[in-house]
Design a protein around this motif. Sequence first.
Motif, short mmCIF file in Angstrom:
data_model
loop_
_atom_site.label_atom_id
_atom_site.label_comp_id
_atom_site.label_asym_id
_atom_site.label_seq_id
_atom_site.Cartn_x
_atom_site.Cartn_y
_atom_site.Cartn_z
N ILE A 43 -29.62 7.63 34.17
CA ILE A 43 -29.87 6.20 34.41
C ILE A 43 -30.92 5.67 33.45
O ILE A 43 -31.89 6.35 33.14
N GLU A 44 -30.71 4.46 32.96
CA GLU A 44 -31.75 3.73 32.22
C GLU A 44 -32.21 2.58 33.09
O GLU A 44 -31.45 2.00 33.84
N GLY A 45 -33.49 2.21 32.93
CA GLY A 45 -34.10 1.31 33.90
C GLY A 45 -34.73 2.23 34.95
O GLY A 45 -35.24 3.29 34.59
N PRO A 46 -34.65 1.93 36.23
CA PRO A 46 -34.25 0.63 36.75
C PRO A 46 -35.39 -0.38 36.63
O PRO A 46 -36.54 -0.01 36.46
N ILE A 47 -35.02 -1.64 36.74
CA ILE A 47 -36.00 -2.73 36.70
C ILE A 47 -35.91 -3.49 38.03
O ILE A 47 -34.82 -3.85 38.47
N SER A 48 -37.06 -3.67 38.65
CA SER A 48 -37.11 -4.38 39.92
C SER A 48 -37.62 -5.79 39.71
O SER A 48 -38.60 -6.01 39.00
N LYS A 49 -36.92 -6.75 40.34
CA LYS A 49 -37.35 -8.15 40.27
C LYS A 49 -36.55 -8.95 41.29
O LYS A 49 -35.38 -8.67 41.55
N ALA A 50 -37.18 -9.96 41.86
CA ALA A 50 -36.51 -10.91 42.76
C ALA A 50 -35.76 -10.19 43.89
O ALA A 50 -34.60 -10.48 44.16
N HIS A 51 -36.45 -9.25 44.54
CA HIS A 51 -35.91 -8.55 45.70
C HIS A 51 -34.62 -7.78 45.38
O HIS A 51 -33.72 -7.68 46.21
N GLY A 52 -34.56 -7.25 44.16
CA GLY A 52 -33.39 -6.47 43.77
C GLY A 52 -33.71 -5.55 42.62
O GLY A 52 -34.86 -5.45 42.17
N LYS A 53 -32.69 -4.87 42.11
CA LYS A 53 -32.86 -3.96 40.98
C LYS A 53 -31.67 -4.06 40.05
O LYS A 53 -30.55 -4.41 40.47
N ILE A 54 -31.91 -3.74 38.79
CA ILE A 54 -30.86 -3.61 37.81
C ILE A 54 -31.07 -2.31 37.06
O ILE A 54 -32.20 -1.90 36.81
N PHE A 55 -29.97 -1.61 36.79
CA PHE A 55 -30.04 -0.38 36.00
C PHE A 55 -28.73 -0.23 35.25
O PHE A 55 -27.76 -0.94 35.52
#
Length: 321
Positions: free
Chosen positions: A117-129
């Motif tokens: 996995i790359e990321g993950p990035i947390s923002k605005a009550h969620g995550k993206i990876f």
Amino acid sequence: MSPRLDLALQSGLTLTQPLTVLGPTTASDLSALPRETQVVQPFKPFHDHFATQGFDVTPEAQDARQDAIVILPRAKALARSMVHQACTRASGVIVVDGAKTDGVDSLLKDIRKRVAIEGPISKAHGKIFWFQSDAQAFEDWAAPAHQTADGYQTAPGVFSADGVDPASALLLTALPDKLGARVADLGAGWGYLSAGLLKAPGLKALHLVEADHTALTCARANIDDPRAQFHWADAVTWRAPEPIDTVVMNPPFHTGRSAEPALGQGFISSAAKNLSRNGNLWMVANRHLPYETTLTDTFAHVEEVTGDNRFKVFHASRPRR
């Protein structure tokens, strides 16, 4: 794009066209993406939303693409099948963007066991990876070719995918023997109610109206009858090709987590517009939903014919013009 995707693109994520976006909703801002981006959205109102913006929109993923973005749905089985679908359709980077309330943390944990996995990035009550596409790693997440529930074909993510909805079952037992020649099932789903309606004597045409393309595909598999006509449409705005004698429906009451009574109220208004002067509406609803006022405003005669502590079944007739 979502604030998480913007942040990911600033943090090393690179997306290459041709690109596919699976499952975006009206809450997803895709305005920064090129219009040749393929948007996969089987829900008709969301499908039309992105079509009006000029995107290449399809209810099912078509040709292979380079990269893909998966907008996480609420249903876990559907989320997994979308990840598998993205990997089989895209050969490059797979991006997963979702809210915590939609299970992104759990899905991240499961995916991390299979690929890097790359990321993950947390923002605005969620995550993206994101990760490199690997269809073999997610073979067991593919949607079953013939998922069945109580003998009917269903699919991950459709309403009542694991069995007959008890509200629909209650409604079916409350219906009279004769419904008229022309009948409509608004929000037909995978066809449980319609399968029962086709047994009514004198029925000549049955219109199955369903906004979820996946559910409607299941209904086509479940119902093999020349009297059945299938409409991929929003029941709130659908217009029948002929006056309808009886409308039967178990309307949805949410698209997110919160109850939205306006959805069912829209179904009631649509039923009244499509019915003949002496037409009948039969509907079931959760006990707590406030539909009585809309019914009495829309029909001359309204009665609750049966129910229990969870559901209530209404018969309404003679729509007001």
